[in-house]
Structure formats: structure tokens, C-alpha cells
Enzyme design. Structure first.
Site, PDB file in Angstrom:
ATOM      1  N   ASP A 391      41.034  35.588  41.452  1.00  0.00           N
ATOM      2  CA  ASP A 391      42.217  36.434  41.601  1.00  0.00           C
ATOM      3  C   ASP A 391      42.036  37.490  42.698  1.00  0.00           C
ATOM      4  O   ASP A 391      40.944  37.710  43.209  1.00  0.00           O
ATOM      5  CB  ASP A 391      42.496  37.109  40.263  1.00  0.00           C
ATOM      6  CG  ASP A 391      43.939  37.561  40.099  1.00  0.00           C
ATOM      7  OD1 ASP A 391      44.745  37.311  41.019  1.00  0.00           O
ATOM      8  OD2 ASP A 391      44.263  38.146  39.047  1.00  0.00           O
ATOM      9  N   GLU A 394      43.835  40.677  48.012  1.00  0.00           N
ATOM     10  CA  GLU A 394      44.772  41.342  48.915  1.00  0.00           C
ATOM     11  C   GLU A 394      44.694  42.861  48.841  1.00  0.00           C
ATOM     12  O   GLU A 394      45.484  43.558  49.471  1.00  0.00           O
ATOM     13  CB  GLU A 394      46.208  40.884  48.639  1.00  0.00           C
ATOM     14  CG  GLU A 394      46.708  41.089  47.220  1.00  0.00           C
ATOM     15  CD  GLU A 394      46.255  40.029  46.254  1.00  0.00           C
ATOM     16  OE1 GLU A 394      46.898  38.982  46.159  1.00  0.00           O
ATOM     17  OE2 GLU A 394      45.233  40.236  45.573  1.00  0.00           O
ATOM     18  N   ASP A 459      52.229  36.174  40.376  1.00  0.00           N
ATOM     19  CA  ASP A 459      52.753  36.761  39.133  1.00  0.00           C
ATOM     20  C   ASP A 459      54.276  36.814  39.140  1.00  0.00           C
ATOM     21  O   ASP A 459      54.869  37.886  39.330  1.00  0.00           O
ATOM     22  CB  ASP A 459      52.187  38.169  38.946  1.00  0.00           C
ATOM     23  CG  ASP A 459      50.678  38.168  38.788  1.00  0.00           C
ATOM     24  OD1 ASP A 459      50.112  37.106  38.485  1.00  0.00           O
ATOM     25  OD2 ASP A 459      50.061  39.230  38.965  1.00  0.00           O
TER      26      ASP A 459
END
Length: 667
Positions: A391, A394, A459
Site C-alpha cells: 500500500d 504516494e 479506495d
């Protein structure tokens, strides 16, 4: 590619279409000086630029030697253009060191379409809009006209907009059959608002631009992925069924697995994101960001994984490149100096939402190796994991942060997801597990293609909204495929539940319908599992889910073949219709339906309370998967009750027996 020069004019064309040109009326290059202001709040970036100066450059010197042309622009920048068959390479040299803004115009026309720029979630055709390239949280809602986005902006600076993306990339494909890649990790913007040109702005003078043409979209995609590298084939176990997203510890997770199997739902793996422990915040259930199995929640986890393996079921976990400052791994990393710091040498911690984490400095070879060996290998691979969600990536801040490499964080930011992907790739490769372990990522950048075996759409909101719901994952998969990342999937039912926005049974099943015609099916309980619909709460839903998973499993041989084509040639698994029907104008306009390989057309129902659905079919004879009825080119309305998405296969397909068997068993 063809170069034309005379006096102070220059043009680069492909198949008669001018891509770059400079003459008195059409300047090619502008340069300038600017001062940016960038503020980050939990992965959302507020970016402003004050442009102090911008000037148009004249082409003052042209020198040609065979297929190489040197262009000097006012002794500010020099561009060496090299031609090799259908490929043009522009090597750019900065002469005036004071410059930090660079603009180049690309010739265009009103009818031209542009695709790619990484994973864009709102628009497949980029023409008419501006797209910043800066990896970030995509935002909640991503639509400034909606209540959810407005409230997310007001409360958390997190509403986002159409262009926000975990995986932006400065690469596009033109309908004039060429691709352009900007070889820079600096902040950039691709502005397609003008009819007659597109303008690329870069917050540095970039080192290189690559332009390569082809004779078809297939040709261009193969060349594009030759350049970036290609995703490997998925492990064979993926196709055995659904990957269950379950959490809550051994008792709950494995009890729900057994209940799922008892309902006839085929399961390929269990994905437990909270294998490392949990935190409860105002956002919902989060994780303990200390990547070691939680001995209270998951006692004897390695033994449990071994038991699953004996049952033919895989186990997947979760990891990201940040470590919470109250965890054991943070203490170890800090002791060795493996975290990025402030410029004064003090600790740099990032707020991830009511807890603070250190940034593992992946530009430090020792830190990189430590995370690869002592975190990923030791605590995930060595305990028997078959994959994980890799995950984030960024969140590299851009303010007062010092990296080992000495590079500016503004330059490193867009490269950070690539470093993170490579760290995972190297861990798996060095352990000899490529092709067995699969990790999936949401963040990416130029070069992620080779290191990211499976993209995940991030998400999404648990709703039918176009910019952040079910429909956005279709656009995201298609745009990523047009940037060379052709294996993608999403959380069935979405993830983000805020402000009384909750998942329904209908949304879950519509999402599952679509996911049955993607490379991977995986569920997620979401950020607030207790208040959102879960498949295991409803017997009818479990029956319908079992049927959809069985359809997916029955398509195994077909899916494996199209995944192999992606690995060998870079042709995405989920494809815009126009790459097969390039002369069909309507095929370009339908961004919410796609080809699943060459022979299957999928038009997911992405609106609520619909039992009929409009589908556009390009020029072939198409057979409705559930009824066997034949359709020809045109727009058709078909029945689409829950569990029966609008899906068609091409008549005469060599895989026809697979589709006929599905109809016989599941019509």
C-alpha cells in the site's frame, strides 16, 4: 518518423501527422522561472505556482547530421532530435541554469483523442482537460459538485478532483497512433484544452522526451511496454476463486472463511490486512503499522498459514513503506538511521490520520536492503505469505525533508512509488518466488509496469458515483492499460464509507458482477465494516456471489491466455473497445464498458435500481452470455437483473465452448 527543417523552422511528423513544429506562428518551446508552494495533509497536496517569468523561445540555430538534428533555442536550451525508424528521441540540455519551468507544445487537432497518463479515474479521453502529474491520495468523492467531496474538503482537505490519482504518469497515447513519454519525475501538467495543440509544463528542464509511432494501438502498446517493461503472468492459484478480505483475528477470520466455503463459494486466498494488529481512529478501523504478525490477534499465524496451504488456500497480508513511531520496527530502523529526516537532522514524522510514522528512506541503499530483507522477506515471505497489499507510496512529503540521495523531494516524489514497487519486486525475485507470490499496489509511476504484478484501483467510495464509485474503476483500469499496466482489479463493494455513505447489497453485487470479468476477484470489508453491508450477512447474496465466482473460475483458461498476452506483448486484459475497432467513433465514446480480452464485451451496470441496461456493440456478431441471443452492431437494451451483468462473447470465438458451458450451467 520524418524530420523537416529549413531556415528557422522545424517539424516532426508521423504518417503525415505533424507532432512537433516550430515556425513563426507556432512556437515549440517556452521557458520560465516559478516559485511553487506545496502543502500536504495526509497524502493530499495543495499545489500553487507563482510564475515569475515565461518567455517564448526562438529557434536560432539548426544543425543537421544524418538523422540527428540539433536545435538551439535562444541559447537557453538545446534539443537534440534523433530518429530511429518510428522513434524520435529528444535529448534536452539546459544552458541557462536559472530556468526551472519548461513548456513544450505538441501539435493537435480537434478530432484527436489522448489516452493514458497513468491511472486516470474520471476520463478515458483526456482531450479538453488539464492533468497535473503528481502522485497523491485521489480524494473522497473526487467531484466538487457533491456533498461528500465538499464535506471531505472542509473537514479533512481530502475531497480531491477528477485529476487526482495514486498512479499518474507523464505518458500518453494519441489516436494519431503514437505515444509520448516525458522522462522526468518533476511535477508536470498535460494541458489538452486547446483544439490545435497540447501543452506540457514541467517544473524543471527535463532530460528527455520520447515519441514513438506505430501502425495500430496494438503496435504502440507493444512498443510502449518494450520501453517500460511488462507485468509478469499471475500465479495459477489466483484463478481458483475469490480472494476473501477478512480481518479481526484468527477466530473471526477463519470462521468466516469456513462459512464462505460451506456456501459453495470457491476461495483462492484469504487476505487479512490486520495481520499486524489494528488501530481504531475517527476514520474507522486502521492498522498497526508495524509489519510483524500480531501475536494476540493472530497467534501461531505461520502454522495457520501452513494449515491453509494444506487446504489449497493461500494467505495474503499487508505492508507499506512507513513505520509507526510506537512500533518495534521503527525503533530498529531509527537506531540504524534508516529514516528520512528534516534538514537539521531531527526526526521527520508524517501524520497518517491520528498516528505518526517515519519515512523509510528508500534512496538509502542500506535502508532499502533492510526493509527488503528484514521486513518484507523476514516477516512476510518467511512466514509463508503468498502475497500482500503493498500500500501507499504516494505520501513522500515535499517540505523540510532530507533524503540520503540528496535529490529534492519535489523531484523524488513521483519516483517514490516506483522505488517502493521495486523493493517488493526485489524481495520476491531474490527469494525465487516470482510467479508464485502476488502483491498488489495502488501507487505507481513511470517504470512501475515491470515491478507491479497487479494494480489495485485504490479506495473507492461505497456508492455508484461516477468519479469515485464503481464506474471509476472501469475508467481507471482502461487508462492504466493504455499506459502499459494491463492487470488491474478493485475492492468489491468499494472501501471508503464516510458521512453516512454506506455500502448496500445491490452495490456489492453489481461490483461483484464486474469483478467476475476482471483478472482478479477480491473482497474488502471497508474502513467501517460494522456499518456497511457484508456478503456473509445475507444468504441470498452468498448464493449469488458463489455463482459469479464460479463463472470466473470457469473462464480460467481464457483469462490465463489474455493475462499471458499482457505479459508477452503489453496488451491489457481490460481493453477500450477502440483498440480493436479503431474506426468506430462510438467505441471511443463508451468509457464505462470494455473488452475483456478480444472476445468478451462487458458493460457493467453502474447505476442503482436498474434491471435493464443500454449496451453498444461494435461491428461483429455478439452472443449474449446468459440468453444465447445474437446481436449485431448498434445500441441495444438488454435485461440485467442482479447477478446477470450485460456480457457478450464474439460468435465463432475459439473459446466458445467455455462460454456455452457457462450459459448451460448459470443462465
Amino acid at each position: 518518423m520524418e524530420l523537416t527543417i529549413n531556415s528557422h523552422e522545424f517539424s516532426l511528423s508521423h504518417n503525415g501527422h505533424i507532432i512537433l513544429q516550430h515556425n513563426e506562428n507556432n512556437p515549440l518551446v517556452f521557458v520560465g522561472v516559478g516559485e511553487e508552494n506545496v502543502e500536504m495533509y495526509r497524502g493530499n497536496f495543495d499545489i500553487e505556482d507563482y510564475l515569475i517569468e515565461r518567455v517564448k523561445l526562438d529557434l536560432t540555430v539548426i544543425e543537421q547530421s544524418n538523422s540527428v538534428v540539433n536545435l538551439n533555442f535562444d541559447n537557453q536550451v538545446e534539443i537534440k532530435v534523433s530518429i530511429n525508424e518510428d522513434k524520435a528521441t529528444l535529448d534536452i540540455k539546459q544552458i541557462n541554469n536559472a530556468l526551472n519551468r519548461f513548456f513544450i507544445r505538441v501539435n493537435s487537432n480537434k478530432e484527436e483523442r489522448f489516452f493514458g497518463l497513468g491511472e486516470q479515474m474520471s476520463y478515458l479521453n483526456l482531450k479538453g482537460r488539464n492533468f497535473p502529474i503528481f502522485t497523491s491520495e485521489p480524494g473522497v468523492g473526487r467531484d466538487k459538485t457533491t456533498y461528500i467531496t465538499w464535506r471531505s474538503d472542509v473537514e479533512n482537505k481530502a475531497g480531491g478532483d477528477y485529476y487526482n490519482s495514486n498512479f499518474p504518469q507523464p505518458t500518453y497515447i494519441s489516436s494519431n497512433l503514437y505515444f509520448l513519454h516525458l522522462n522526468s519525475t518533476a511535477y508536470s501538467e498535460f494541458n489538452f484544452k486547446k483544439d490545435n495543440f497540447a501543452e506540457i509544463e514541467v517544473w524543471e528542464v527535463p532530460s528527455q522526451i520520447i515519441i514513438e509511432g506505430g501502425n495500430s494501438y496494438f503496435d504502440i502498446l507493444e512498443k510502449l511496454t518494450d520501453y517500460f517493461g511488462r507485468q509478469p503472468e499471475l500465479p495459477d492459484w489466483i484463478y481458483n476463486g475469490l480472494i476473501l478480505g477478512l480481518q479481526g483475528g484468527n477466530e473471526r477470520t477463519f470462521r468466516l472463511l469456513d462459512e464462505t466455503l460451506e456456501k459453495g463459494i470457491k476461495v483462492s486466498g484469504v487476505w487479512s490486512q490486520d495481520w499486524c494488529g489494528k488501530r481504531v481512529t475517527s476514520f474507522g478501523k486502521r492498522l498497526q503499522w508495524d509489519w510483524v504478525f500480531h501475536k494476540e490477534m493472530y497467534p501461531e499465524l505461520p502454522a495457520k498459514i501452513d494449515e491453509l496451504h494444506q487446504r489449497g488456500i493461500k494467505f495474503l497480508g499487508y505492508v507499506n513503506p512507513y513505520l509507526v513511531n510506537d512500533g518495534e520496527l521503527y525503533k530498529e530502523g531509527k537506531e540504524h538511521g534508516y529514516f528520512a529526516t528534516k534538514h537539521d537532522g531531527s526526526d521527520y514524522l508524517v501524520d497518517f490520520g491520528e498516528f505518526d510514522c517515519g519515512v523509510v528512506d528508500l534512496t538509502n541503499p542500506k535502508a532499502y536492503d533492510w526493509f527488503k530483507n528484514e521486513v518484507i522477506k523476514k516477516h512476510s515471505i518467511d512466514i509463508g505469505m503468498d502475497g500482500w497489499m503493498a500500500d501507499f507510496g504516494e505520501y513522500l512529503p515535499t517540505d523540510d525533508i532530507k533524503l540520503y540521495s540528496g535529490r529534492s523531494a519535489m523531484i523524488e516524489h513521483n519516483n517514490w512509488p516506483v522505488l517502493w514497487a521495486k523493493c517488493n519486486y526485489d524481495a520476491v525475485k531474490e527469494d525465487g518466488k516470482l510467479g508464485e507470490i502476488v502483491y498488489f499496489m495502488r501507487a505507481g509511476g513511470a517504470g512501475s509496469q515491470k515491478y507491479c504484478p497487479l494494480l489495485w484501483a485504490g479506495d473507492q467510495s461505497v456508492d455508484f458515483s461516477l468519479h469515485d464509485g464503481l464506474a471509476s474503476t472501469i475508467v481507471g483500469a482502461l487508462s492504466a492499460g493504455m499506459t502499459g499496466c494491463g492487470l488491474s482489479h478493485s475492492d468489491i463493494g468499494g472501501y471508503t464509507s464516510l458521512f453516512d455513505n454506506t455500502r448496500t447489497k445491490e452495490l456489492f453485487l453489481r461490483w461483484a458482477e464486474m469483478s467476475a470479468f476482471t483478472p482478479v476477484m477480491r473482497t474488502h470489508e471497508g474502513n467501517r465494516p460494522d456499518t456497511n453491508f457484508q456478503y456473509y450477512q445475507d444468504g441470498d447474496c452468498m448464493n449469488k456471489l458463489a455463482r459469479l465466482v464460479d463463472v470466473y473460475v470457469m473462464m480460467k483458461d481464457y483469462i490465463k491466455d489474455i493475462v499471458k498476452e499482457n505479459a508477452q506483448k503489453g496488451i491489457p486484459v481490460q481493453r477500450p473497445m477502440f483498440i480493436h475497432y479503431a474506426d468506430d467513433n462510438e467505441a471511443y465514446e463508451r468509457q464505462y464498458q470494455y473488452l475483456f480480452g478480444p472476445d468478451v464485451l462487458v458493460a457493467p451496470v453502474h447505476e442503482s435500481e436498474k434491471t435493464k441496461w443500454e449496451v453498444y456493440l461494435p461491428d461483429d456478431i455478439w452472443v449474449h452470455l446468459w440468453s444465447g441471443k445474437e446481436y449485431t452492431k448498434g445500441t441495444h437494451e438488454v435485461d440485467a437483473p442482479l447477478g446477470y451483468p450485460p456480457v457478450f462473447y464474439k460468435k465463432g470465438s475459439k473459446y466458445q465452448s467455455i462460454f456455452e458451458n457457462i450459459k448451460e450451467k448459470h443462465a
